[in-house]
Scaffold this active site. Sequence first.
Site, PDB file in Angstrom:
ATOM      1  N   CYS A   1       0.839  -1.027   0.021  1.00  0.00           N
ATOM      2  CA  CYS A   1      -0.085   0.193   0.342  1.00  0.00           C
ATOM      3  C   CYS A   1       0.688   1.272   0.415  1.00  0.00           C
ATOM      4  O   CYS A   1       1.371   1.489  -1.295  1.00  0.00           O
ATOM      5  CB  CYS A   1      -0.823   0.097   1.405  1.00  0.00           C
ATOM      6  SG  CYS A   1      -2.720   0.708   0.428  1.00  0.00           S
TER       7      CYS A   1
ATOM      8  N   HIS B   1      -3.533  -5.010   1.684  1.00  0.00           N
ATOM      9  CA  HIS B   1      -2.741  -4.347   2.275  1.00  0.00           C
ATOM     10  C   HIS B   1      -2.569  -5.309   3.946  1.00  0.00           C
ATOM     11  O   HIS B   1      -3.212  -6.209   3.887  1.00  0.00           O
ATOM     12  CB  HIS B   1      -3.500  -2.966   3.038  1.00  0.00           C
ATOM     13  CG  HIS B   1      -4.340  -2.748   3.655  1.00  0.00           C
ATOM     14  ND1 HIS B   1      -5.385  -3.493   4.499  1.00  0.00           N
ATOM     15  CD2 HIS B   1      -5.376  -1.880   4.896  1.00  0.00           C
ATOM     16  CE1 HIS B   1      -6.601  -3.449   5.441  1.00  0.00           C
ATOM     17  NE2 HIS B   1      -6.259  -1.648   5.419  1.00  0.00           N
TER      18      HIS B   1
ATOM     19  N   ARG C   1     -13.302   6.542  -2.034  1.00  0.00           N
ATOM     20  CA  ARG C   1     -12.308   5.414  -1.798  1.00  0.00           C
ATOM     21  C   ARG C   1     -11.357   3.866  -1.895  1.00  0.00           C
ATOM     22  O   ARG C   1     -12.841   3.885  -1.920  1.00  0.00           O
ATOM     23  CB  ARG C   1     -11.258   5.872  -0.453  1.00  0.00           C
ATOM     24  CG  ARG C   1     -10.439   5.043   0.233  1.00  0.00           C
ATOM     25  CD  ARG C   1      -9.759   5.759   2.052  1.00  0.00           C
ATOM     26  NE  ARG C   1      -9.380   5.228   2.591  1.00  0.00           N
ATOM     27  CZ  ARG C   1      -7.882   5.652   2.697  1.00  0.00           C
ATOM     28  NH1 ARG C   1      -7.743   7.071   2.169  1.00  0.00           N
ATOM     29  NH2 ARG C   1      -6.883   5.341   3.257  1.00  0.00           N
TER      30      ARG C   1
HETATM   31  N1  GLN Z   1      -1.861   7.245   2.129  1.00  0.00           N
HETATM   32  C1  GLN Z   1      -2.482   5.978   0.860  1.00  0.00           C
HETATM   33  C2  GLN Z   1      -3.280   5.942   0.298  1.00  0.00           C
HETATM   34  O1  GLN Z   1      -4.459   6.051   0.744  1.00  0.00           O
HETATM   35  C3  GLN Z   1      -1.764   4.685   1.066  1.00  0.00           C
HETATM   36  C4  GLN Z   1      -2.568   4.524   2.441  1.00  0.00           C
HETATM   37  C5  GLN Z   1      -2.934   2.544   2.903  1.00  0.00           C
HETATM   38  O2  GLN Z   1      -1.396   2.341   2.846  1.00  0.00           O
HETATM   39  N2  GLN Z   1      -3.273   2.023   3.859  1.00  0.00           N
HETATM   40  O3  GLN Z   1      -3.390   5.872  -1.428  1.00  0.00           O
END
Ligand code: GLN
Length: 242
Positions: free
Chosen positions: A94, A195, A129
């Site tokens: 991630c 993740h 998201r």
């Molecule tokens: N900050 C990054 C995003 O939102 C990675 C998030 C995460 O590691 N889950 O894309």
Amino acid sequence: MSDTSLRVVWVYPDLLSTYGDQGNVLVVERRARQRGLDVQRLDVRSDQPIPTSGDIYLIGGGEDRPQRLAAERLLRDGGLNRAVDNGAIVFAVCAGYQIMGHEFVNDLGERSAGLGLLDVVSSRGEAERCVGDVLGEADDQLRLPELTGFENHQGITHLGPGVRPLARVRLGNGNGTGDGTEGAWRDTVFGTYLHGPVLARNPQIADLLIKLSLDVNALPPTDDTWYEALRQERIAAATQPA
Ligand code: GLN
């Protein structure tokens, strides 16, 4: 690998360990020990230099600000790039995956430079998201069973010609660009949006990392009953109608 032990380096647990990422370290350690290997584990905080003598480097996920700080420190340090030049193996999740690329968009809305270890570029997705279960058919070359995981990211990642997708999604978003790809890899560097402790659900990836470090094609079998039960439970939960 040195003559005596497999050196597993957990990179920046103080910045990139938001989602139980230590699980990946534990799975690699355990599966290596089950094969009779001696394991030396090094947890390297972000105020410490990255050792270049590791065999397997594990890098976890994180929120946007710690991700920016981690990328800045890794770039300044330079150790991870040197380790990869020497043949080290990297498994990055991630935020860690985005850092392995050429660049990503940080918490300030600016472009941050990544390490350029994977030919990918991440940007901020315009859509919602990406959150939820992921199932993906792994790249044939990796000879892995179907991958299962959970994603939670706003960033999306475009793959360049220097990498192959880790998988093609049957469920979920993966890289989030709409092309059905999930993660990226080349040689000894792997990145994924699956993740947290993804290796607990996909222990064959941990074995792949160990095989690469030993330069062997196979490892002695292990009793994977519990891993398999977890995999099947998650696949069933992910595919059951709402
Ligand atoms: N900050 C990054 C995003 O939102 C990675 C998030 C995460 O590691 N889950 O894309």
